[in-house]
Design a protein around this motif. Structure first.
Motif, PDB file in Angstrom:
ATOM      1  N   VAL A 144      46.982  36.171  35.556  1.00  0.00           N
ATOM      2  CA  VAL A 144      47.652  35.810  36.808  1.00  0.00           C
ATOM      3  C   VAL A 144      46.600  35.195  37.720  1.00  0.00           C
ATOM      4  O   VAL A 144      45.593  35.846  38.027  1.00  0.00           O
ATOM      5  N   PRO A 145      46.784  33.964  38.146  1.00  0.00           N
ATOM      6  CA  PRO A 145      45.794  33.340  39.017  1.00  0.00           C
ATOM      7  C   PRO A 145      45.609  34.137  40.303  1.00  0.00           C
ATOM      8  O   PRO A 145      46.547  34.793  40.782  1.00  0.00           O
ATOM      9  N   PRO A 146      44.400  34.134  40.869  1.00  0.00           N
ATOM     10  CA  PRO A 146      44.185  34.815  42.151  1.00  0.00           C
ATOM     11  C   PRO A 146      45.179  34.340  43.194  1.00  0.00           C
ATOM     12  O   PRO A 146      45.653  33.196  43.166  1.00  0.00           O
ATOM     13  N   ALA A 147      45.489  35.226  44.142  1.00  0.00           N
ATOM     14  CA  ALA A 147      46.515  34.932  45.152  1.00  0.00           C
ATOM     15  C   ALA A 147      46.205  33.659  45.925  1.00  0.00           C
ATOM     16  O   ALA A 147      47.104  32.878  46.248  1.00  0.00           O
ATOM     17  N   GLY A 148      44.918  33.444  46.197  1.00  0.00           N
ATOM     18  CA  GLY A 148      44.526  32.251  46.935  1.00  0.00           C
ATOM     19  C   GLY A 148      44.869  30.974  46.188  1.00  0.00           C
ATOM     20  O   GLY A 148      45.353  30.002  46.776  1.00  0.00           O
ATOM     21  N   LEU A 149      44.640  30.966  44.885  1.00  0.00           N
ATOM     22  CA  LEU A 149      44.955  29.789  44.076  1.00  0.00           C
ATOM     23  C   LEU A 149      46.460  29.558  44.038  1.00  0.00           C
ATOM     24  O   LEU A 149      46.928  28.415  44.104  1.00  0.00           O
ATOM     25  N   GLN A 150      47.227  30.644  43.922  1.00  0.00           N
ATOM     26  CA  GLN A 150      48.682  30.501  43.890  1.00  0.00           C
ATOM     27  C   GLN A 150      49.205  29.934  45.209  1.00  0.00           C
ATOM     28  O   GLN A 150      50.101  29.086  45.225  1.00  0.00           O
ATOM     29  N   GLU A 206      44.747  20.644  50.660  1.00  0.00           N
ATOM     30  CA  GLU A 206      45.007  19.478  49.818  1.00  0.00           C
ATOM     31  C   GLU A 206      43.784  19.150  48.967  1.00  0.00           C
ATOM     32  O   GLU A 206      43.899  18.823  47.783  1.00  0.00           O
ATOM     33  N   ARG A 207      42.580  19.249  49.572  1.00  0.00           N
ATOM     34  CA  ARG A 207      41.358  18.986  48.810  1.00  0.00           C
ATOM     35  C   ARG A 207      41.155  20.034  47.730  1.00  0.00           C
ATOM     36  O   ARG A 207      40.733  19.723  46.618  1.00  0.00           O
ATOM     37  N   ALA A 208      41.456  21.277  48.057  1.00  0.00           N
ATOM     38  CA  ALA A 208      41.268  22.353  47.085  1.00  0.00           C
ATOM     39  C   ALA A 208      42.296  22.288  45.965  1.00  0.00           C
ATOM     40  O   ALA A 208      42.025  22.710  44.832  1.00  0.00           O
ATOM     41  N   LYS A 209      43.473  21.743  46.259  1.00  0.00           N
ATOM     42  CA  LYS A 209      44.579  21.766  45.300  1.00  0.00           C
ATOM     43  C   LYS A 209      44.232  21.038  44.009  1.00  0.00           C
ATOM     44  O   LYS A 209      44.595  21.492  42.909  1.00  0.00           O
ATOM     45  N   LEU A 229      43.993  25.518  36.577  1.00  0.00           N
ATOM     46  CA  LEU A 229      45.191  26.066  35.948  1.00  0.00           C
ATOM     47  C   LEU A 229      45.556  25.331  34.661  1.00  0.00           C
ATOM     48  O   LEU A 229      46.227  25.896  33.798  1.00  0.00           O
ATOM     49  N   ALA A 230      45.092  24.081  34.513  1.00  0.00           N
ATOM     50  CA  ALA A 230      45.371  23.338  33.282  1.00  0.00           C
ATOM     51  C   ALA A 230      44.701  23.987  32.069  1.00  0.00           C
ATOM     52  O   ALA A 230      45.147  23.792  30.932  1.00  0.00           O
ATOM     53  N   PHE A 231      43.651  24.764  32.306  1.00  0.00           N
ATOM     54  CA  PHE A 231      42.984  25.441  31.191  1.00  0.00           C
ATOM     55  C   PHE A 231      43.836  26.559  30.594  1.00  0.00           C
ATOM     56  O   PHE A 231      43.562  27.038  29.490  1.00  0.00           O
ATOM     57  N   THR A 232      44.869  27.011  31.317  1.00  0.00           N
ATOM     58  CA  THR A 232      45.643  28.166  30.854  1.00  0.00           C
ATOM     59  C   THR A 232      46.596  27.833  29.708  1.00  0.00           C
ATOM     60  O   THR A 232      47.173  28.739  29.105  1.00  0.00           O
ATOM     61  N   ASP A 233      46.764  26.557  29.390  1.00  0.00           N
ATOM     62  CA  ASP A 233      47.716  26.149  28.352  1.00  0.00           C
ATOM     63  C   ASP A 233      47.037  26.112  26.989  1.00  0.00           C
ATOM     64  O   ASP A 233      46.780  25.051  26.420  1.00  0.00           O
ATOM     65  N   GLY A 234      46.753  27.292  26.456  1.00  0.00           N
ATOM     66  CA  GLY A 234      46.065  27.382  25.171  1.00  0.00           C
ATOM     67  C   GLY A 234      46.911  26.921  24.002  1.00  0.00           C
ATOM     68  O   GLY A 234      46.373  26.475  22.984  1.00  0.00           O
ATOM     69  N   ALA A 235      48.229  27.004  24.120  1.00  0.00           N
ATOM     70  CA  ALA A 235      49.097  26.566  23.024  1.00  0.00           C
ATOM     71  C   ALA A 235      48.988  25.058  22.820  1.00  0.00           C
ATOM     72  O   ALA A 235      48.965  24.568  21.688  1.00  0.00           O
TER      73      ALA A 235
END
Length: 485
Positions: free
Chosen positions: A245-251, A264-267, A274-280
């Motif tokens: 589960v991503p940290p609350a700040g990232l969510q 916007e800069r951080a997004k 979050l793109a790294f989470t797609d291991g499939a």
């Protein structure tokens, strides 16, 4: 003679058989992500509650970068500040985070592993060693051709083995866990997306793997894997298998429909993370030189500051709420050697153009990253002064109050780069040093000395001392050895 030639294929086959086919190291999976454990900022418990956070950022640039960043460590080690209450503190002991890219990652990781012991060994074991020659010798050794012929075990794995033998001695990120007052963040670049991958558990949770089992030598090899010259370093991606589960700040930043400028800069950085989470869909991640994504190691920290600003604007708590000063010392060994291309009608050759096309954007981004840091410092200071003003105390407009929200943190951006040298002859010498893993001992010594000279003369460093009511008590720096006759 013909018979000898006929036996040559057999001999070569025999050598390859003896060499065998190596398998690359496999980063192990985890079954459950736990944000309270592992090598990450949140578990550096001795950093919590500090009013002053000191961050070092070590750029890429081969041995030139390693020596220059080492010079910053030497300056901080021999420099004590006397606080207003009379207490003496070594500046080196105030450092909480060190980021390292490419050549700078060696210094960062080695200091995280050895601490003060590094100052007795680093020159002999790495800085004044012909690492590049040893790498080439290994590449040309027929006994290693079997390994190199294996597509999943390339030149960077061979380089990692050498770095392990000469510097890291089998250490992994688990060996950095003992220090709860320091976080080392070495980074590499994801070939597929251009995203920055940091070797810490925060990122490794996203790929459902354990960074503790990754060798420091392999992180350094990935961070310095210059494309073509060295092969990518491959990680297994188990993302989506550990209930991450991503940290609350990232969510919060990822879902904000109308983000502030800081959010916007951080997004963009959050989306890359979050793109790294797609291991499939992405079962493997191939990594090359970290300088391609961020040659001064500043992107992660700039993102942290943007996230802090965005969360505080939203009324959320952050890890930096107790911090009042952030000191960012950027050791940037970037060079811009003069060329004679414009004096000839013939353009540069293909190889030169390839090198230039990758190097120029990296150096320009390095400049922009430092300027962004300075802009952030000026913006936060301005908002703080306005919030403290009589005009703001009398303000009744909630929109103005909203616009002036922000961290009550003073940022001290200390630029340690060749351009800050007052000695133009020394600038020309250092600016002409190549990016390689071998330099003359004289060059190493002059790089180390220059780092301390620049640091001591920095206006931001002097502002910091004045603001905290401290004075410097320093040993004289070791002078560069004269060139041999």
């Amino acid at each position: 003679m013909n018979r000898l030639w006929g036996l040559l294929p057999i001999a070569v086959t025999g050598l390859l058989t003896l060499a065998g086919c190596a398998t690359r190291p496999i980063n192990p999976p985890i079954t459950q992500a736990n944000p309270a454990t592992g090598y990450r900022l949140a578990t550096r418990t001795d950093l919590k509650g500090r009013e002053t956070m000191v961050v070092l950022a070590f750029s890429g640039g081969g041995t030139r970068a390693a020596a220059f960043s080492y010079g910053v460590l030497e300056f901080l080690k021999r420099t004590e500040v006397v606080k207003a209450n009379g207490e003496k503190v070594r500046l080196l002991d105030t450092v909480g985070v060190i980021t390292g890219v490419s050549g700078g990652s060696f210094t960062a990781l080695a200091y995280g592993l050895y601490g003060d012991k590094l100052f007795a060994e680093y020159e002999e074991r790495f800085l004044k060693r012909n690492v590049q020659g040893e790498l080439i010798a290994r590449f040309l050794n027929p006994l290693r051709w079997g390994n190199l012929s294996f597509t999943q075990w390339g030149r960077s794995e061979l380089a990692a083995d050498l770095y392990d033998e000469i510097l890291f001695n089998g250490a992994t990120f688990a060996d950095l866990e003992r220090r709860k007052d320091l976080l080392i963040m070495a980074s590499a670049t994801d070939v597929s997306t251009g995203a920055k991958l940091v070797f810490d558990q925060e990122l490794f949770d996203a790929i459902c793997s354990n960074v503790d089992d990754v060798k420091l030598s392999r992180a350094a090899a990935a961070s310095s894997a210059v494309p073509v010259a060295l092969s990518p370093v491959t990680l297994n991606n188990y993302g989506g298998t550990c209930n991450y589960v991503p940290p609350a700040g990232l969510q919060l930043v990822a879902k904000d429909a109308q983000p502030s400028r800081a959010a916007e800069r951080a997004k963009r950085q959050v989306d890359e993370w979050l793109a790294f989470t797609d291991g499939a869909r992405r079962p493997y991640i191939h990594l090359v030189d970290g300088g391609l994504a961020d040659n001064v190691g500043m992107r992660s920290f700039l993102t942290v500051m943007d996230l802090t600003e965005a969360l505080q604007e939203a009324g959320e708590a952050t890890w930096l709420d107790s911090v009042r000063r952030i000191v960012v010392i950027v050791a940037n060994s970037a060079t811009a050697p003069r060329t004679k291309w414009d004096q000839s009608e013939s353009p540069p050759g293909a190889v030169t153009l390839v090198l230039q096309s990758s190097g120029v954007p990296m150096e320009h981004y390095s400049f922009e990253a430092m300027e962004l840091l300075k802009d952030k410092s000026a913006n936060w200071r301005l908002k703080h002064r306005l919030r403290q003003s009589a005009a703001f105390a009398a303000n009744t407009d909630p929109a103005i109050a909203e616009d002036l929200k922000g961290p009550d943190i003073d940022i001290y951006p200390i630029d340690v780069s060749f351009a800050e040298l007052k000695d133009k002859a020394e600038f020309e010498y250092l600016n002409g040093l190549p990016t390689s893993f071998v330099l003359p001992p004289e060059a190493v010594d002059r790089l180390r000395a220059a780092a301390g000279t620049i640091m001591a003369a920095s206006p931001e460093f002097q502002r910091l001392l004045k603001d905290v009511g401290a004075k410097v008590v320093t040993e004289p720096a070791a002078q560069p050895r004269p060139p041999a006759d």
